[in-house]
Every structure is written in C-alpha cells, then in structure tokens.
Design an enzyme around this catalytic site. Structure first.
Site, PDB file in Angstrom:
ATOM      1  N   HIS A   1       0.696  -1.114  -0.025  1.00  0.00           N
ATOM      2  CA  HIS A   1       0.006  -0.035  -0.105  1.00  0.00           C
ATOM      3  C   HIS A   1       0.766   1.280   0.003  1.00  0.00           C
ATOM      4  O   HIS A   1       1.382   1.592   1.144  1.00  0.00           O
ATOM      5  CB  HIS A   1      -0.737  -0.094   1.213  1.00  0.00           C
ATOM      6  CG  HIS A   1      -1.738  -1.153   1.264  1.00  0.00           C
ATOM      7  ND1 HIS A   1      -1.082  -2.483   1.739  1.00  0.00           N
ATOM      8  CD2 HIS A   1      -3.205  -1.315   1.043  1.00  0.00           C
ATOM      9  CE1 HIS A   1      -2.409  -3.293   1.790  1.00  0.00           C
ATOM     10  NE2 HIS A   1      -3.287  -2.777   1.413  1.00  0.00           N
TER      11      HIS A   1
ATOM     12  N   HIS B   1      -4.038   3.136  -3.342  1.00  0.00           N
ATOM     13  CA  HIS B   1      -4.209   2.666  -1.977  1.00  0.00           C
ATOM     14  C   HIS B   1      -3.709   1.289  -1.818  1.00  0.00           C
ATOM     15  O   HIS B   1      -2.742   1.186  -1.005  1.00  0.00           O
ATOM     16  CB  HIS B   1      -5.793   2.364  -1.444  1.00  0.00           C
ATOM     17  CG  HIS B   1      -5.844   1.358  -0.367  1.00  0.00           C
ATOM     18  ND1 HIS B   1      -6.033   2.336   0.994  1.00  0.00           N
ATOM     19  CD2 HIS B   1      -6.036   0.293  -0.080  1.00  0.00           C
ATOM     20  CE1 HIS B   1      -6.017   1.415   1.848  1.00  0.00           C
ATOM     21  NE2 HIS B   1      -6.065   0.177   1.290  1.00  0.00           N
TER      22      HIS B   1
ATOM     23  N   GLU C   1     -17.377  -4.684  24.339  1.00  0.00           N
ATOM     24  CA  GLU C   1     -16.490  -5.853  24.565  1.00  0.00           C
ATOM     25  C   GLU C   1     -15.215  -5.889  23.407  1.00  0.00           C
ATOM     26  O   GLU C   1     -14.269  -6.081  23.824  1.00  0.00           O
ATOM     27  CB  GLU C   1     -17.362  -7.135  24.143  1.00  0.00           C
ATOM     28  CG  GLU C   1     -18.275  -7.373  25.395  1.00  0.00           C
ATOM     29  CD  GLU C   1     -19.754  -6.593  24.912  1.00  0.00           C
ATOM     30  OE1 GLU C   1     -19.739  -5.908  23.791  1.00  0.00           O
ATOM     31  OE2 GLU C   1     -20.607  -6.907  25.615  1.00  0.00           O
TER      32      GLU C   1
ATOM     33  N   PHE D   1     -20.096 -13.210  24.444  1.00  0.00           N
ATOM     34  CA  PHE D   1     -19.594 -12.052  23.482  1.00  0.00           C
ATOM     35  C   PHE D   1     -18.141 -12.098  23.341  1.00  0.00           C
ATOM     36  O   PHE D   1     -17.757 -10.990  22.718  1.00  0.00           O
ATOM     37  CB  PHE D   1     -20.066 -10.781  24.574  1.00  0.00           C
ATOM     38  CG  PHE D   1     -21.598 -10.694  24.992  1.00  0.00           C
ATOM     39  CD1 PHE D   1     -22.258 -10.521  23.960  1.00  0.00           C
ATOM     40  CD2 PHE D   1     -21.900 -10.804  26.277  1.00  0.00           C
ATOM     41  CE1 PHE D   1     -23.669 -10.530  23.861  1.00  0.00           C
ATOM     42  CE2 PHE D   1     -23.408 -10.857  26.401  1.00  0.00           C
ATOM     43  CZ  PHE D   1     -24.139 -10.620  25.312  1.00  0.00           C
TER      44      PHE D   1
ATOM     45  N   HIS E   1      -5.495 -10.795   7.045  1.00  0.00           N
ATOM     46  CA  HIS E   1      -5.435 -12.012   6.045  1.00  0.00           C
ATOM     47  C   HIS E   1      -4.675 -13.200   6.519  1.00  0.00           C
ATOM     48  O   HIS E   1      -4.007 -13.901   5.829  1.00  0.00           O
ATOM     49  CB  HIS E   1      -4.249 -11.350   4.936  1.00  0.00           C
ATOM     50  CG  HIS E   1      -4.912 -10.160   4.235  1.00  0.00           C
ATOM     51  ND1 HIS E   1      -6.283  -9.944   3.915  1.00  0.00           N
ATOM     52  CD2 HIS E   1      -4.324  -9.017   3.915  1.00  0.00           C
ATOM     53  CE1 HIS E   1      -6.427  -8.920   3.486  1.00  0.00           C
ATOM     54  NE2 HIS E   1      -5.188  -8.245   3.287  1.00  0.00           N
TER      55      HIS E   1
END
Lengths: 670, 670
Positions: free
Chosen positions: B61, B305, B419, B445, B459
């Site tokens: 990027h 980008h 949370e 949660f 990724h």
C-alpha cells in the site's frame, strides 16, 4: 423526573387510605400529573404485568420494562385510531407494510410480550405470559422471531437490534422507491421503531450502523433511547459520560430530548410526532427514565435490572397478572384500528395489482417465494454490498446503482468499514422481507462480525468454545470445580505469551472428589479411574459442569451394568496436546469406546472421542436443570448413551477404531 | 491542499532543467512552501522509500505512507532535540518509558519501517526494507510486534491499533500514578501517538475505545487522523459523511483541525504541541491529506491505496531506495537525541532506585519478570475489569479501586458495554508492559471481541472456517473452481432459512477437470476417482484452492508409486453431513487411509480424516506460492505426506481405524 405512579399510588389517589403510603415526593409527582387516568392505568398495567412475569419465572429483567412502559404504550397506541404509534395487526403478523418494532434491549422482552398480549397476538396469550422463560413457551428469555409472532428479530446481544432496525429501514426505503407508484404511493411506506438502552449505544456496532443510517438519511427510523443512567455495574457515569445527543447529531440524526415525563406523555408523544415529520433524517429521542419505576425501593437502582423484584416489592406494586377491563378495551381498540389499517391496505393492494400487475406480482413473489430454483433467474431482490472492499470482493452488481439517500432504488450498499453493523443490517433487511441481502468482506473480518452472523440471542454460545480452540496461540480453559479454577488462574498467569480464556459456568458446581489442580495443569486427567485391572470398558471425557454429571453416570454404569468407566476431565485441550504421547495415551487409551460430553457444539471432539454428546443447535430458554435434561446432559442419559456406545462396539466384535492410531504430521511451526 | 513536492519537483527547483516539468498547479504550490528545504527533503525521502518498498515487493500500500509522511516526519523529530516528536531509542526498543507509536492503519507499514530504518533499528535495515513482504523478513505486509523491534502491536485490522493505543495510555497513566514520586515525577510519563485513517474511525471498536478514552481523560494520547477522503471503494462520501470532529468532541476529546499543510508543517507541529499541552483530554488532530501524494497521476486516488504505483509513476517520483546524506544525518541526530533521553532516564532511574528501592524493584519485576510462579503471590500488576458485568463475572478485585480520570492508581477498569474495545485495550495494556491485563464478559460476547482476541494482522484467518462451521445453522461453502462457485451461489440462494458463507480464494483457480456443480451441492464428491477396481489406497479430502494441488499430488502418487488415490472435494461439510449414510460412505470409505488438506486450522477435520495437512499457527507475509510451499501445501509435499500415511498403516499390518465406525447419537434437535 417520573411522570407516572404505581398502582398503589393510584389507589391512594382514588380511594384513600391506601394500603401503602406514598412518599411526599411521590405525592407531589402525582398532583402534577396531567395525563388521563386511563393512560396512566394502561402504563401501570404494562409495568405490573412485566414485573409479574419476571417474578413468576423467578428470573429475568423487570427494571427496563417498567421504565420503558410509557414508550411502549405510545408506540402501541395505533396511528390508525388517532394515536401516535405503529400500524400492525395480530390478524397478519407478517403484513408486509406493518410498522416494524425492535426491542433492542432484548432483555426487556417481558415488555414486548405484554404489548403483544394486549394486542391479541396468540403467541403471547396470558398462559404464555405466565410461562415466561419456561421450556417450550413462546415467551423465551430474550426475543426470538423464530419463536414468537410479532417479534421481528432476535435481540439481546446489545446493539444488534438497533443495527437490525437500520437494515429494516433500508429495506423499506428501497422497496418503497422500487414499487410505489404515483397513483399508489403507500404500498410500502412502513416505519421502523426501536426502543434501546445505554448498552445498545455503547456497543460499537450501533455506532457503525447509526453513522450509516445518518449518511443514508433514513427518515423512517425512529429510536426511543431509554436514558435511565443505569447499567448492570451501576451508574452509567462509571464508563459512559459522552454526549450522546452531540454524537448522534454528528451522524446526521435529528435528536430530540424528553427530559421530564413526570407530567404526562405529551412531550414524548410530541417528540414521536416530530420524528415522523422529519423525512430526511433518522430520529433519536433521548428519554430520561427511571429504571424499575413503580417499585417502591428498587426504582432507579441497578438492582432492578436483572433479577426479580421480590415478592414484597411486587405486592406493594399491584395484584397478580391483572388487566382491568378498561385497559383491555383500550388496547382492543388499538388492535382493531391496526386490523382496519391492514384491511384498507389489502384493498389498496388489490387495486394496485389491477393497475400494476407486474409490480404487484413481483412484490408478491419477493415476499412469498421461499425458494428460487435457478441462480440464473433474475433476482432483483438481491441487495447488498461490501465493507469497503467492493472491488476485492467482486461484489458490484452490474447496473444496480448505489443505494444512497437520494437514490433508494439502487441496490448496491456502501457499508463503509463497518463489518459488524453490515452483518446486522443484512439481518434486518432479511427480517423486513422482500429482499435477499448479501454482504462481503475478507474472511478475516468475519471475526468482527460474528456477533451479528450468529443471529441468536444471549447466553447460547454453543459454538464459542470451538471458535476459540481453533484459534492459534489461544489457551482455552474450562474448569470443572474450584481446584480446576485454581489451575485455570495458574495457567493464565504462567502463560505470558498468548491470551488465555477461562470459561466458567454460571451454575453452582460442587468440588469434585478427585479433582486436582496439578493434574488439571496437564490439560486432562482421569478424575474417576475405572475399577479393577486392565483397560477400562468406557472412557468419558467432559469439561466444566458436565464432569460431575459424567461422574454420576460412571457410578451408575459400574453398579448397574458393571461397565468399568473412566471419567477424564479435560479443562484445556491445548495443554493436553502439548503433553508426551505416553501421558496422552495413559489418559486416553484411544482403542476403548470413548465418549465426549460437553454442553457445546460437538465440533472438535471427534479428535478425542468416538461419539459425542453435544449441542447441535442453538439453545433454549428455561431453568438450567430442565435444559440440561432436555439437551441430554442428565446423568441418566449420559449413562444410557455410554452403554449404547459400549454395546455398539461389542456387537461389532469389539473392534474399536483406535483414535490414537494416526500419524501426526509436523506442520510448519516456524 | 498539499504542502510538499516530490523529488523530481525538488530537483527542478534546485537544478533546472528538470527531467519532468511540474504542472502549473504544482509549481504554484512550490512557491508557497515555507518549510526548510531539508524538512521537505526528509518528507520526500520517507515517501520515496515507502513507494520503492511497495514497488520492489510488487504488492502493498503506497498511498497512505506517501500521504502520512509529514506526520511521521514530525513524530520522529525528537522532542529531546527540540522537535515535537517522540522519545524512543533503537539502543533499547523496550525502554519502559518510551513514547509509544501505533500505526493503526497498519497497511501503511512501509511508512513505519522507513522511520525505524532512518532511526537505526536493526530489524529495518536497508536490506530488510528491500525484503518488504518477503518470507522470513522482519518487514512483513502488516506490522507484527513479534517480528520487528520498534513495532508495538500487530495492526492491520482497522480500528485495532487505535484501540490498543487507548490501552497503552491507560497503562502509562496508571503506572505513572502508582510509581512516580514527588521527587521523581517522570519515571513513567510516556505519551502514546497514533496515526490512523478513515477506516479506523468507521469501525465500531474505535468508537467504543475512544468514548472510553474521553471518559477517562487520557491526556497523553494523541491521534493523528489521516483524513484523505479515500477508502478502497472510492471517496469516503460513499458511506462516511458524519461529522468526525463533532463526534470526537461528544466523546470529550480535544479535536484540532489542520486544514492545509501546503505551506509547511508549522500548523501540524503547532497542533501536536497543543495536544501535548492538553493533559485532561485525549487529542484528535484531523489532517486533510492527499493519498499517494507525490505520485504524478495517482495522487488523491483510490488507485494508490493498495497496489504498487507502477514503474513509470515511481520513476517520475525519484531514484531507487535513495537516502541523501543530509537526510540520513538529520534522522541520525534525532536518533542520538533519543539515545540521550534514554541515558538520562537510566540515570534518573538509578537515583530513583536509591531513593525508592521498593518501588523501583517492583517496577523492574513488573516489566521484566516473565513468569510468576505462584498464583497466590501478590500481583499488583493485575489490572482489568468487565464490560458492564462486574458482578456476574465476579471480577471485582477487592480494594483495588476504580481506574477513573482522577483516580488513575485504581486498577479496576469499567469498560462499559464495549467488548471489542475491551479486548483491544487489554492488548494495548499488555503491549505497554508492567501490567497483566484481564477482561471479562459472558462467553457469548467473545463473538463481539474475536477481532481483537486473535491479536494478529490481516489476511491470516486460519481459524475462521472452523469458527463458522461450528456455528449451528450456518452453511459454510468453500469452492474449488467456477463450477463449485456456481454451486455455492445456488446453495446460498436456495438456503432461505440460515445464513450462507461463501469463502473464496484470492488466487486464480483454473477449472478442475471433473468438478461438478450438481455433485458439489451434495457437500462433497470425488473429483478424481482412483484407478482400477476396489477400494482406493488413499483418500485425500480438500477444499477450495487446495483441491487442484491434491489432484496433482494424486496423479504423482499413481504414476510414481502406484498408489491408487481418490481426491474428494468437500465444499460444504454441513451439506455432506445431511446426505444419506450410503452416499457418505460411497465418497469417504472411512477404513482407507484418509488425509485432509486445507490451508486453515486442522480443527474439525479429525472427524473425516486420519491425518491432516493444516495450519497450526498464524500466517506469514510473502508471495502466495512461496507461502503455500512453506506451509506444506505444495503438491510434492502433499504427495509425500500421502505416501507416509499409506506406509504408516501398511507397517501396522493394514489395520486402519474406520472413521465411519462410530454410532451417531441423535442429539436434541427440536
């Protein structure tokens, strides 16, 4: 501060001397009240019913329903009969153009069930109100649309409902833009109403969704914010002192403040009307309420949030499950008005169908057709987009156009970098009907959105143990008793390199006879050894509160069937897999019938066991022990399945596949 | 709008005629520039190095590093040498009192590596800059603190870094309040600096964390917001039109706006100084930048980008990996100043240790002691709390007191109903050092917080498939080629009752010879049948892009070793498990050596296979095919492991544990 009075106070006003004296403060409030006596009585009936339900179930949340009763009363005062509330009909809970209502603070669901009851919804009959939170009732502890007509989505995990509602408002705006015509402008023009609490607004998901709602100018979304200043931990000042009004204005919302409802519902009614008039911005109405209003000593206190008020508090408040005739009649009138609105719409739609058969047929197909048989078939109901990865996710629908404030007919959504809200918004769009929503992101970010992807209420984390166990570098410990809990802390403290998750049951667990902190730190160990010499006939592996149940089952198997059973407690899979092969084989022989027992998805257990007692679906609402029995975790059923497993292999000549007999590939570990 | 110029432009200014003419617009900007030529050159060197790294790696990027270079320049202009930036030292990257820096838009990490390089950090030597995103380098594609000195936390998943930074600011404030004395007020007084982008602020997690930061009055937190108006999908106007300044003010932050940096860095420098002066509020500096600044045609465009600029763009910009002597000298001076600050602190700490030995020893223990051997031992470094469930989670530390704005010595945190931020804040507190953070909520949660709990960059979703598969009612499809992708869509469309997740590889996948849409809809099928009659010698199960690799491996096993291999593609476990037992056995005989191959955690595969090729750790940064080879997914390794498995059972006399030979308990399915 408080606009209303409880039944006892009301009685005092009408027929002194009352059973209970009002405080001077309450008396002063009473005198100032300007609403009609019937209105007051309706609100107090709603409160009282909700409190009764929680009391009878001996669990639940009475505080929010009591505080939010005035909001519910107004929202259920039908627009069709001159009120300010929603159009809906028990005659057809799925009426496409009904005004949606989402109780985002789902723990307050007693309130929603009461309103559905007063409106004539069968799933919320008086019997069902009395069966609140019981196994098999249609009034579970958090709202579930799968379970109860009139409930639009599952709510409970805070922030989900309000985010779902953004999806509903998107759906309504899009469908209206697509199917309304100049001659029939009201085929789809429903509003979406929400009641939410502080917690909903603290959750990041609601920030994501509401920022997008402001951006999209969803004027038909009206949120009533129960600003009661109380969360479970106590006053919201502990952690939540931001300026909510300013924040929602920064999102592009209209924000109205109703500071004082002590003198009647007029201010709130006016605010809702104002929200309806504002067509280019969503509206947040910040309403200062008092949690548990009407309860003599728990009003305004966190203690009324998540536990029954207690009988003395209730008795002071009102009689059991009482709905006076005038109150019932009022809500019947509202319900009738809703039915009439539905009938009028049906008539309108019939004419629309004559004038615009293609559109009407398509709309019918969209709302009614469950299964579309060919992917290639044109699907204009497909609507969605990506969390700012449209290109990477290859999910731009050609020619669909963007859904934006001024182009609601477009069906490509630009969610922004807001994965959690994206998933919840899609849930809302689906719940609205007429659309097949999709959303896209990198798989990685499913971890941001799981809270919405699971689409189920509170306290049913059946998949969460395996989710955490499958995460590299995560140490997951589920302790069976106090000794193992000490081990859990020790593991967490020793483990500086990776996070540790300690999972505890909410139920009480007695100390196990042979539990051991030291052994627990090896990840798994035999908590009950089989009797006698030689390999056991059966091995049961369990974690947490299921261990003692297996111990009971093992004793029964030994004494009733002479099945020599070993019970292995496995508080930590990761640590067990780090032990020597010798140790692992000594605990789990592998070639002996082995059964795992965990009140969670059975995923991941096939590695260790031939058969599993697990939870293959989401949970249910009900008392703990009843649910354990129903899901098959009673000691009796565990014993019976254990015997079944032993017999299964016996019938096959005793040839038990050896689960330890597999090569271990050393995968890349650098 | 833009304050700076690229190297070519600079050359033109110094030594006309330039290789490339400036546009009139750029020339006008140049004339207006008031900063020093060296400052300008430094900023452009940073930009150029970042662009070179991305170009050489042919991935990454470049846009954000180029736009954010001025911010980095100022933050790396040492306060100790009169600059406005941070104190830190390559001599001791773990100096307790260093000013922390978090690059929350972690995809811009080329920028961070460049700054670390210019500051003399060994992990970012010039060789390492040139090895950006390569296997085994210390400059992976997103920042990893496990990998690179000077990187504080793993960032990449947007919103995590800024939330971690809130945790760091909490840690610094608490430790300062606990260990500083009137005579030694500066033992712990570090600041936390953040650079973040639009995406970070759109994510709900940052809203949660920043609301809390405002509530807690974390004055030593300074966030530089790269307001470049560009996200991956295009202009932020697509989805993000809220008033960020107003929102952060609503949280109780000081918000400063730097609208125009075209005339030099003075405004930004002044804003940072202002942020440092404000001790009772965190500061957000909103800086209007232009993404990809300095690139002739991609400046201001989403195309800069996430992809290399391309050689023509780079060539027009500057020479390869060039750092002029004066620029190197400038940053050497800053680094020296940092080293001196460290030395001064060391001297100060020595005196502190003499005056306050208990405190100093305790502080040393906290920062240095890796393992604490007894749970019972006093652990004042234990600090944390719950997301508004303190009582339910039983996690109130007795006598610890609340950490609030005016009581930073307290160690009970009130996270509010937040949370996701809670988990990320704890990550930041741990990364700061000196604390052992904990947090608590209901297990349910964890699904809100998984994005932070996994503590790893982009990724690398190795656990996500199993997370989703273990969720009831979730249909998870991973397609191997175009035919199976058609099946995936068909499955999703048909499946109106539950959500469907379709997982696609980012790599290109050729059509498989025998793939079938119809068969794929059964969940699994043989895509390659073994040659000849009778049961196969080996079954390999794979999904997605691993299927064709298995096909290649199977062919090799057949021709080189006459191992008759079947390859089963299993796009959907859930659908396969719904098929008849007969069908399931016909696809997976169970008593034949069976190996699963999936580029994901092996969790869940023991049900279907005797051995697994999976990913037992998080991922790495590197070119796709190199990583596949390294992790063992090359066809050659698959074939070799397949043979190993066959031989393993052959050596045991052919006794293969039959995975199909288990009873299926019908769990409760109501």
């Amino acid at each position: 501060m408080t606009y209303s009075v409880n039944k006892v106070q009301k009685k005092k006003m009408e027929e002194p001397p009352a059973k209970r004296a009002c405080t001077d403060h309450q008396t002063a409030q009473l005198k100032a009240y300007k609403g009609t006596p019937l209105e007051l009585k309706c609100v107090n009936t709603i409160r009282a019913l909700a409190a009764d339900m929680v009391q009878k179930a001996n669990s639940g949340h009475p505080g929010a329903p009591m505080g939010c009763a005035p909001m519910a009363h107004l929202l259920w005062s039908s627009a069709a009969s001159g009120g300010t509330g929603r159009n809906h009909s028990a005659k057809n809970p799925n009426w496409w153009n009904r005004d949606r209502f989402v109780l985002s603070n789902g723990h307050a669901c007693a309130l929603q069930y009461v309103m559905l009851h007063l409106s004539g919804y069968e799933d919320c009959s008086m019997d069902q109100l009395k069966a609140f939170r019981q196994v098999g009732s249609s009034t579970p502890g958090h709202p579930e649309n799968f379970c109860t007509d009139g409930v639009e989505v599952c709510t409970g995990p805070l922030g989900q409902g309000i985010s779902n509602a953004v999806g509903m408002a998107i759906a309504a705006k899009h469908l209206g833009a697509t199917y309304n015509t100049t001659d029939f402008p009201n085929i789809i023009n429903s509003r979406t109403y929400v009641i939410c609490g502080d917690g909903c607004l603290q959750e990041g998901i609601s920030g994501e969704a509401c920022s997008l709602a402001g951006h999209l100018g969803l004027g038909d979304l009206i949120v009533l914010y129960d600003d009661n200043h109380i969360t479970i931990d106590g006053d919201t000042d502990l952690a939540f002192t931001e300026d909510v009004k300013m924040r929602y204005e920064s999102y592009g919302w209209q924000v109205l403040v109703v500071d004082d409802v002590a003198n009647g519902l007029d201010d709130l009614r006016a605010a809702i009307d104002e929200g309806k008039k504002c067509t280019d911005k969503p509206t947040l109405i910040k309403i200062r309420t008092e949690i548990g209003f009407g309860s003599p000593s728990k009003q305004g206190s966190a203690s009324s949030h998540g536990a029954p008020l207690g009988v003395p508090e209730i008795e002071a408040t009102k009689e059991d499950f009482l709905v006076d005739e005038d109150v019932a009649a009022y809500f019947k009138e509202q319900a009738d008005a809703g039915d009439q609105a539905l009938a009028a719409w049906d008539a309108d739609f019939a004419k629309y169908k004559e004038a615009h058969p293609d559109k009407a047929n398509e709309l019918e197909r969209r709302f009614n057709e469950a299964c579309i048989n060919a992917v290639a078939k044109k699907m204009p109901e497909l609507m969605g987009g990506s969390a700012d990865l449209t290109g990477s996710n290859c999910c731009q629908i050609k020619g669909a156009g963007d859904f934006q404030k001024d182009t609601p007919e477009g069906s490509t959504l630009r969610f922004g970098v807001r994965e959690h809200a994206m998933a919840a918004i899609c849930n809302g769009m689906f719940a609205y009907g007429g659309l097949r929503p999709f959303c896209a992101t990198f798989l990685q970010f499913a971890g941001y959105a799981l809270g919405a992807m699971r689409r189920r209420p509170h306290h049913q984390p059946v998949e969460m143990l395996e989710s955490l166990r499958s995460m590299p570098n995560m140490c997951v410990v589920r302790a069976a008793d106090a000794n193992e809990m000490a081990a859990a802390y020790q593991i967490a403290i020793n483990n500086v390199h990776t996070p540790t998750v300690i999972c505890c049951t909410r139920g009480t667990v007695a100390p196990l006879e042979h539990s051991s902190r030291d052994k627990a730190m090896k990840g798994a160990y035999a908590v009950i050894e089989e009797e006698g010499e030689g390999a056991p006939d059966l091995v049961m592996i369990a974690t947490g509160s299921e261990v003692w149940r297996c111990v009971d089952a093992a004793k029964a198997l030994q004494s009733n069937h002479s099945i020599r059973t070993r019970v292995v407690s496995m508080p930590c899979q990761e640590l067990f897999l780090e032990q020597s092969e010798e140790y692992r084989r000594s605990v789990l022989p592998g070639n002996v019938p082995t059964m795992s027992v965990e009140a969670s998805a059975e995923h991941g257990w096939h590695r260790f066991s031939h058969a599993q007692i697990g939870v293959a679906r989401f949970g249910m609402s009900g008392p703990l022990e009843q649910l354990f029995q129903k899901y098959g975790f009673g000691a009796e059923n565990i014993a019976s399945k254990g015997k079944e497993l032993v017999d299964f292999y016996k019938n096959l000549g005793g040839n038990v596949p050896d689960l330890n007999c597999r090569p271990t590939f050393v995968n890349f570990q650098a």
